[in-house]
Enzyme design. Structure first.
Site, short mmCIF file in Angstrom:
data_model
loop_
_atom_site.label_atom_id
_atom_site.label_comp_id
_atom_site.label_asym_id
_atom_site.label_seq_id
_atom_site.Cartn_x
_atom_site.Cartn_y
_atom_site.Cartn_z
CE LYS A 283 54.68 40.80 24.17
NZ LYS A 283 54.62 41.91 25.11
CB SER B 205 50.73 37.57 23.89
OG SER B 205 49.86 37.22 22.86
CE1 TYR C 65 53.58 40.70 20.52
CE2 TYR C 65 51.95 38.95 20.29
CZ TYR C 65 52.45 40.05 20.96
OH TYR C 65 51.82 40.48 22.10
#
Ligand code: WQD
Length: 330
Positions: free
Chosen positions: A144, A116, A140
Protein backbone atom coordinates in the site's frame (compact mmCIF):
# COMPACT_ATOMS: atom_id res chain seq x y z
CA UNK A 1 -20.44 12.16 -11.54
CA UNK A 2 -19.19 8.99 -13.26
CA UNK A 3 -17.22 6.73 -10.94
CA UNK A 4 -15.46 3.48 -11.81
CA UNK A 5 -14.67 1.18 -8.87
CA UNK A 6 -11.89 -1.38 -9.31
CA UNK A 7 -12.54 -4.15 -6.79
CA UNK A 8 -16.07 -2.82 -6.43
CA UNK A 9 -17.72 -6.21 -5.81
CA UNK A 10 -15.89 -6.84 -2.53
CA UNK A 11 -16.90 -6.13 1.04
CA UNK A 12 -15.79 -2.49 1.13
CA UNK A 13 -16.31 -1.75 -2.58
CA UNK A 14 -19.96 -2.81 -2.45
CA UNK A 15 -20.63 -0.34 0.36
CA UNK A 16 -18.76 2.39 -1.53
CA UNK A 17 -20.86 1.70 -4.64
CA UNK A 18 -24.05 2.01 -2.57
CA UNK A 19 -23.03 5.48 -1.36
CA UNK A 20 -22.32 6.78 -4.87
CA UNK A 21 -25.49 5.20 -6.32
CA UNK A 22 -27.58 6.63 -3.48
CA UNK A 23 -26.82 10.16 -4.57
CA UNK A 24 -27.44 9.45 -8.25
CA UNK A 25 -23.90 9.04 -9.56
CA UNK A 26 -23.18 6.67 -12.45
CA UNK A 27 -21.22 3.68 -11.14
CA UNK A 28 -19.08 1.12 -12.94
CA UNK A 29 -17.74 -1.96 -11.14
CA UNK A 30 -14.60 -3.74 -12.36
CA UNK A 31 -13.80 -6.93 -10.45
CA UNK A 32 -12.24 -10.34 -11.11
CA UNK A 33 -14.54 -11.91 -8.48
CA UNK A 34 -11.59 -13.56 -6.68
CA UNK A 35 -13.00 -12.38 -3.39
CA UNK A 36 -15.86 -10.19 -4.58
CA UNK A 37 -19.29 -11.59 -5.41
CA UNK A 38 -21.28 -11.03 -8.61
CA UNK A 39 -24.40 -10.87 -6.43
CA UNK A 40 -22.93 -7.83 -4.62
CA UNK A 41 -23.11 -5.77 -7.83
CA UNK A 42 -26.16 -3.53 -7.97
CA UNK A 43 -28.42 -3.76 -11.02
CA UNK A 44 -27.94 -0.01 -11.35
CA UNK A 45 -24.17 -0.39 -11.92
CA UNK A 46 -22.33 -1.35 -15.10
CA UNK A 47 -20.22 -4.47 -14.53
CA UNK A 48 -16.83 -5.28 -16.09
CA UNK A 49 -15.30 -8.65 -15.21
CA UNK A 50 -11.52 -8.63 -15.28
CA UNK A 51 -8.26 -8.37 -13.40
CA UNK A 52 -6.24 -5.18 -12.96
CA UNK A 53 -3.32 -7.19 -14.37
CA UNK A 54 -5.13 -7.35 -17.71
CA UNK A 55 -4.14 -4.06 -19.31
CA UNK A 56 -6.55 -4.45 -22.23
CA UNK A 57 -9.56 -5.04 -20.02
CA UNK A 58 -8.60 -2.16 -17.73
CA UNK A 59 -8.23 0.12 -20.77
CA UNK A 60 -11.55 -1.05 -22.20
CA UNK A 61 -13.40 -0.25 -18.98
CA UNK A 62 -11.67 3.13 -18.66
CA UNK A 63 -12.49 4.10 -22.23
CA UNK A 64 -16.19 4.37 -21.31
CA UNK A 65 -15.27 7.79 -19.82
CA UNK A 66 -15.12 8.40 -16.06
CA UNK A 67 -14.54 11.35 -13.76
CA UNK A 68 -13.05 9.38 -10.87
CA UNK A 69 -11.49 5.96 -10.35
CA UNK A 70 -11.60 4.22 -6.96
CA UNK A 71 -9.02 1.49 -6.49
CA UNK A 72 -10.01 -1.23 -4.02
CA UNK A 73 -8.68 -4.19 -6.01
CA UNK A 74 -6.05 -5.58 -3.65
CA UNK A 75 -5.33 -8.65 -1.57
CA UNK A 76 -5.52 -7.62 2.09
CA UNK A 77 -4.52 -10.49 4.37
CA UNK A 78 -1.45 -9.21 6.21
CA UNK A 79 -0.47 -12.68 7.50
CA UNK A 80 -0.69 -14.27 4.05
CA UNK A 81 1.41 -11.46 2.54
CA UNK A 82 4.37 -12.57 4.69
CA UNK A 83 4.14 -16.11 3.28
CA UNK A 84 3.23 -15.25 -0.33
CA UNK A 85 4.86 -11.85 -0.98
CA UNK A 86 5.00 -12.47 -4.75
CA UNK A 87 1.20 -12.80 -4.88
CA UNK A 88 0.93 -9.37 -3.20
CA UNK A 89 3.72 -7.81 -5.27
CA UNK A 90 2.07 -8.86 -8.50
CA UNK A 91 -1.52 -7.99 -7.84
CA UNK A 92 -1.16 -5.05 -5.46
CA UNK A 93 1.94 -3.33 -6.86
CA UNK A 94 2.19 -4.42 -10.53
CA UNK A 95 -1.62 -4.30 -10.93
CA UNK A 96 -1.79 -0.79 -9.46
CA UNK A 97 0.95 0.43 -11.82
CA UNK A 98 -1.03 -0.89 -14.78
CA UNK A 99 -4.16 0.79 -13.48
CA UNK A 100 -2.42 4.13 -12.87
CA UNK A 101 -0.78 4.22 -16.28
CA UNK A 102 -4.05 3.30 -18.02
CA UNK A 103 -5.83 6.07 -16.09
CA UNK A 104 -3.27 8.57 -17.38
CA UNK A 105 -3.57 7.19 -20.93
CA UNK A 106 -7.38 7.51 -20.84
CA UNK A 107 -7.23 10.92 -19.12
CA UNK A 108 -9.11 9.76 -16.04
CA UNK A 109 -7.12 11.98 -13.72
CA UNK A 110 -8.85 11.63 -10.35
CA UNK A 111 -7.78 8.59 -8.36
CA UNK A 112 -8.95 7.39 -4.94
CA UNK A 113 -6.86 4.70 -3.26
CA UNK A 114 -8.09 2.29 -0.66
CA UNK A 115 -5.00 2.45 1.58
CA UNK A 116 -4.45 1.16 5.08
CA UNK A 117 -3.24 1.96 8.56
CA UNK A 118 -0.91 -1.00 7.90
CA UNK A 119 1.45 1.53 6.22
CA UNK A 120 2.40 2.89 9.68
CA UNK A 121 3.60 -0.31 11.36
CA UNK A 122 4.20 -0.39 15.12
CA UNK A 123 2.92 2.93 16.50
CA UNK A 124 5.52 5.35 17.88
CA UNK A 125 2.71 7.42 19.45
CA UNK A 126 -1.09 7.47 19.69
CA UNK A 127 -3.38 8.55 18.21
CA UNK A 128 -1.72 7.99 14.85
CA UNK A 129 -1.90 10.99 12.56
CA UNK A 130 -0.74 11.22 8.94
CA UNK A 131 2.66 12.61 9.99
CA UNK A 132 3.46 9.38 11.82
CA UNK A 133 6.43 7.62 10.15
CA UNK A 134 5.57 4.82 7.73
CA UNK A 135 7.42 1.60 8.61
CA UNK A 136 5.09 -1.23 7.60
CA UNK A 137 5.45 -4.41 9.68
CA UNK A 138 4.05 -6.67 7.00
CA UNK A 139 4.45 -6.95 3.24
CA UNK A 140 0.79 -6.11 2.65
CA UNK A 141 1.31 -2.72 4.35
CA UNK A 142 4.42 -2.19 2.24
CA UNK A 143 2.43 -2.77 -0.98
CA UNK A 144 0.00 0.00 0.00
CA UNK A 145 2.90 2.32 0.77
CA UNK A 146 4.52 1.49 -2.58
CA UNK A 147 1.25 2.37 -4.37
CA UNK A 148 1.04 5.65 -2.46
CA UNK A 149 4.64 6.51 -3.39
CA UNK A 150 3.93 5.84 -7.06
CA UNK A 151 0.79 7.93 -6.91
CA UNK A 152 2.89 10.72 -5.49
CA UNK A 153 5.33 10.43 -8.43
CA UNK A 154 2.50 10.24 -10.95
CA UNK A 155 0.94 13.34 -9.41
CA UNK A 156 4.24 15.21 -9.93
CA UNK A 157 5.14 13.83 -13.36
CA UNK A 158 1.71 13.28 -14.90
CA UNK A 159 -1.60 14.98 -14.63
CA UNK A 160 -2.97 12.62 -11.94
CA UNK A 161 -4.48 13.76 -8.64
CA UNK A 162 -5.21 11.34 -5.83
CA UNK A 163 -6.74 10.93 -2.42
CA UNK A 164 -5.30 8.07 -0.39
CA UNK A 165 -7.64 6.88 2.34
CA UNK A 166 -5.80 5.06 5.11
CA UNK A 167 -8.48 2.93 6.70
CA UNK A 168 -8.16 1.59 10.21
CA UNK A 169 -10.14 -1.62 10.98
CA UNK A 170 -13.08 -1.70 8.56
CA UNK A 171 -16.12 -3.37 10.11
CA UNK A 172 -19.94 -3.53 10.10
CA UNK A 173 -22.56 -3.82 7.36
CA UNK A 174 -24.91 -1.33 5.72
CA UNK A 175 -27.35 -0.31 8.51
CA UNK A 176 -30.20 -0.33 5.94
CA UNK A 177 -29.53 -3.99 5.11
CA UNK A 178 -28.78 -3.45 1.42
CA UNK A 179 -25.55 -5.47 1.47
CA UNK A 180 -25.86 -9.12 2.48
CA UNK A 181 -22.82 -10.76 0.88
CA UNK A 182 -20.49 -12.48 3.34
CA UNK A 183 -16.72 -12.44 2.93
CA UNK A 184 -15.18 -15.71 1.76
CA UNK A 185 -12.72 -17.18 4.34
CA UNK A 186 -12.56 -14.19 6.69
CA UNK A 187 -9.60 -13.79 9.07
CA UNK A 188 -10.56 -10.49 10.73
CA UNK A 189 -11.88 -10.46 14.26
CA UNK A 190 -15.53 -9.48 13.78
CA UNK A 191 -16.43 -11.92 10.98
CA UNK A 192 -14.67 -14.70 12.92
CA UNK A 193 -16.70 -13.78 16.04
CA UNK A 194 -19.85 -13.93 13.87
CA UNK A 195 -18.96 -17.33 12.42
CA UNK A 196 -18.57 -18.55 16.01
CA UNK A 197 -21.93 -17.03 16.95
CA UNK A 198 -23.73 -18.94 14.16
CA UNK A 199 -21.95 -22.18 15.09
CA UNK A 200 -19.75 -22.40 12.00
CA UNK A 201 -16.69 -22.36 14.27
CA UNK A 202 -16.53 -24.01 17.71
CA UNK A 203 -14.84 -21.01 19.36
CA UNK A 204 -13.00 -17.79 18.79
CA UNK A 205 -9.27 -17.80 19.48
CA UNK A 206 -8.20 -14.65 21.32
CA UNK A 207 -4.65 -13.85 20.30
CA UNK A 208 -3.01 -12.78 23.58
CA UNK A 209 -4.36 -11.50 26.90
CA UNK A 210 -1.16 -9.97 28.29
CA UNK A 211 -1.01 -6.74 26.30
CA UNK A 212 -0.75 -3.45 28.24
CA UNK A 213 -4.39 -2.61 27.46
CA UNK A 214 -7.64 -2.23 29.39
CA UNK A 215 -8.19 -6.01 29.69
CA UNK A 216 -4.97 -7.40 28.24
CA UNK A 217 -6.40 -8.06 24.75
CA UNK A 218 -5.51 -6.13 21.58
CA UNK A 219 -7.13 -2.75 21.02
CA UNK A 220 -8.13 -1.53 17.55
CA UNK A 221 -9.93 1.40 15.99
CA UNK A 222 -12.98 -0.13 14.27
CA UNK A 223 -14.51 2.13 11.65
CA UNK A 224 -17.89 1.32 10.13
CA UNK A 225 -17.74 0.48 6.45
CA UNK A 226 -20.60 2.91 5.70
CA UNK A 227 -18.50 5.69 7.24
CA UNK A 228 -15.63 4.58 5.00
CA UNK A 229 -18.00 4.68 2.02
CA UNK A 230 -18.98 8.24 2.88
CA UNK A 231 -15.26 9.11 2.99
CA UNK A 232 -14.92 7.98 -0.65
CA UNK A 233 -17.82 10.13 -1.81
CA UNK A 234 -16.27 13.12 -0.05
CA UNK A 235 -12.87 12.29 -1.54
CA UNK A 236 -14.42 12.25 -5.03
CA UNK A 237 -16.01 15.67 -4.45
CA UNK A 238 -12.67 16.94 -3.13
CA UNK A 239 -10.86 15.78 -6.28
CA UNK A 240 -13.45 17.43 -8.54
CA UNK A 241 -13.17 20.74 -6.66
CA UNK A 242 -9.52 21.00 -5.54
CA UNK A 243 -6.19 21.02 -7.34
CA UNK A 244 -4.11 19.08 -4.83
CA UNK A 245 -3.76 15.49 -3.70
CA UNK A 246 -4.40 14.28 -0.17
CA UNK A 247 -3.53 11.49 2.25
CA UNK A 248 -5.96 11.00 5.13
CA UNK A 249 -6.73 8.52 7.88
CA UNK A 250 -10.25 7.21 8.30
CA UNK A 251 -10.81 5.89 11.81
CA UNK A 252 -13.30 6.27 14.64
CA UNK A 253 -10.66 7.64 17.08
CA UNK A 254 -11.90 5.09 19.66
CA UNK A 255 -10.19 1.91 20.76
CA UNK A 256 -12.04 -1.36 21.43
CA UNK A 257 -10.44 -4.49 22.85
CA UNK A 258 -10.97 -7.99 21.49
CA UNK A 259 -12.93 -8.89 24.65
CA UNK A 260 -15.11 -5.78 24.36
CA UNK A 261 -16.06 -6.88 20.83
CA UNK A 262 -16.79 -10.45 21.96
CA UNK A 263 -18.88 -9.26 24.97
CA UNK A 264 -20.91 -6.91 22.76
CA UNK A 265 -21.47 -9.70 20.24
CA UNK A 266 -22.67 -12.04 23.03
CA UNK A 267 -25.15 -9.44 24.28
CA UNK A 268 -26.49 -8.50 20.84
CA UNK A 269 -26.72 -12.02 19.43
CA UNK A 270 -27.76 -13.79 22.64
CA UNK A 271 -25.35 -16.55 21.59
CA UNK A 272 -22.66 -17.97 23.90
CA UNK A 273 -19.61 -17.37 21.57
CA UNK A 274 -17.02 -19.48 23.40
CA UNK A 275 -13.59 -17.81 23.52
CA UNK A 276 -10.21 -19.43 24.09
CA UNK A 277 -7.15 -17.38 24.97
CA UNK A 278 -4.12 -18.44 22.94
CA UNK A 279 -0.65 -16.98 22.28
CA UNK A 280 -0.18 -13.57 20.69
CA UNK A 281 -0.26 -13.46 16.88
CA UNK A 282 3.17 -12.40 15.59
CA UNK A 283 3.29 -8.83 14.30
CA UNK A 284 0.20 -7.65 16.22
CA UNK A 285 0.65 -4.28 17.96
CA UNK A 286 -1.05 -3.85 21.35
CA UNK A 287 -3.07 -0.82 20.38
CA UNK A 288 -3.92 1.15 17.23
CA UNK A 289 -6.01 4.30 17.36
CA UNK A 290 -6.42 6.89 14.61
CA UNK A 291 -6.46 10.61 14.64
CA UNK A 292 -9.04 11.59 12.03
CA UNK A 293 -8.66 15.36 12.45
CA UNK A 294 -7.30 15.75 8.94
CA UNK A 295 -10.30 13.93 7.40
CA UNK A 296 -12.54 16.30 9.35
CA UNK A 297 -10.75 19.46 8.30
CA UNK A 298 -10.18 18.55 4.63
CA UNK A 299 -13.19 16.38 3.76
CA UNK A 300 -15.67 17.41 6.46
CA UNK A 301 -15.78 13.67 7.31
CA UNK A 302 -16.94 12.36 10.66
CA UNK A 303 -17.70 8.78 11.70
CA UNK A 304 -21.43 8.38 12.35
CA UNK A 305 -21.97 4.62 12.53
CA UNK A 306 -18.71 3.54 14.17
CA UNK A 307 -20.00 2.84 17.69
CA UNK A 308 -19.55 -0.77 18.78
CA UNK A 309 -23.30 -1.50 18.93
CA UNK A 310 -23.99 -0.37 15.35
CA UNK A 311 -20.93 -2.21 14.05
CA UNK A 312 -21.79 -5.49 15.78
CA UNK A 313 -25.57 -5.28 15.31
CA UNK A 314 -25.41 -4.52 11.58
CA UNK A 315 -22.98 -7.42 11.08
CA UNK A 316 -24.98 -9.83 13.22
CA UNK A 317 -28.18 -9.13 11.23
CA UNK A 318 -26.48 -10.25 8.02
CA UNK A 319 -24.77 -13.31 9.53
CA UNK A 320 -27.96 -14.36 11.34
CA UNK A 321 -30.18 -14.13 8.27
CA UNK A 322 -27.63 -15.88 6.03
CA UNK A 323 -27.23 -18.65 8.62
CA UNK A 324 -30.99 -19.17 8.82
CA UNK A 325 -31.22 -19.19 5.00
CA UNK A 326 -28.58 -21.91 4.85
CA UNK A 327 -30.57 -24.06 7.28
CA UNK A 328 -28.84 -23.44 10.61
CA UNK A 329 -31.00 -23.30 13.72
CA UNK A 330 -30.15 -20.40 15.98
C1 WQD B 1 -8.05 -7.32 15.27
C2 WQD B 1 -7.71 -7.76 16.69
C3 WQD B 1 -6.11 -9.55 16.76
C4 WQD B 1 -8.72 -12.54 14.85
C5 WQD B 1 -5.92 -6.22 9.77
C6 WQD B 1 -4.80 -6.03 8.82
C7 WQD B 1 -4.66 -4.57 8.50
C8 WQD B 1 -5.99 -3.97 8.07
C9 WQD B 1 -7.08 -4.28 8.99
C10 WQD B 1 -6.59 -3.82 5.75
C11 WQD B 1 -6.22 -8.04 16.91
C12 WQD B 1 -7.45 -10.01 17.30
C13 WQD B 1 -8.22 -11.37 15.40
C14 WQD B 1 -8.93 -13.66 15.70
C15 WQD B 1 -8.16 -12.35 17.57
N1 WQD B 1 -6.42 -4.50 6.81
N2 WQD B 1 -7.94 -11.28 16.75
N3 WQD B 1 -8.65 -13.51 17.05
O1 WQD B 1 -4.75 -7.33 12.44
O2 WQD B 1 -5.77 -5.23 13.43
O3 WQD B 1 -5.67 -5.53 10.99
O4 WQD B 1 -7.13 -5.69 9.22
O5 WQD B 1 -6.08 -2.77 5.48
O6 WQD B 1 -3.72 -4.47 7.53
O7 WQD B 1 -3.60 -6.52 9.39
O8 WQD B 1 -7.27 -6.90 12.26
O9 WQD B 1 -9.32 -8.17 12.62
O10 WQD B 1 -7.16 -9.43 12.19
O11 WQD B 1 -7.49 -8.25 14.36
O12 WQD B 1 -7.91 -12.29 18.80
O13 WQD B 1 -9.37 -14.74 15.26
O14 WQD B 1 -8.37 -9.02 16.94
O15 WQD B 1 -5.05 -10.11 17.47
O16 WQD B 1 -5.93 -7.65 18.22
P1 WQD B 1 -5.75 -6.28 12.36
P2 WQD B 1 -7.84 -8.25 12.80
Amino acid sequence: MRVLLFGGAGYIGTHVALSFLERGDTVGIFDNLSSGLRSNVSEKAVFFEGSILDRNKVGEALSAGWDVVVHLAAFKAAGESMILPDKYAENNIAGSLILMSECVRHEVNNFILSSSAAVYGEPAYLPIDELHPCNPENYYGYTKLAIEENLNWYSKLKDLKYVSLRYFNAAGYDPDGRMTGLEKNPANLIPVVMETAIGKRPNILVFGSDYPTVDGTGVRDYVHVSDLADGHVRAADYLMAEKDSLIVNLGSEHGLSVMQIIETARTISGRPIPAEIVARRPGDPAKLIASSSKAKSTLGWKAKFSDVETIVESTWKVYRSQAIKSGRTL
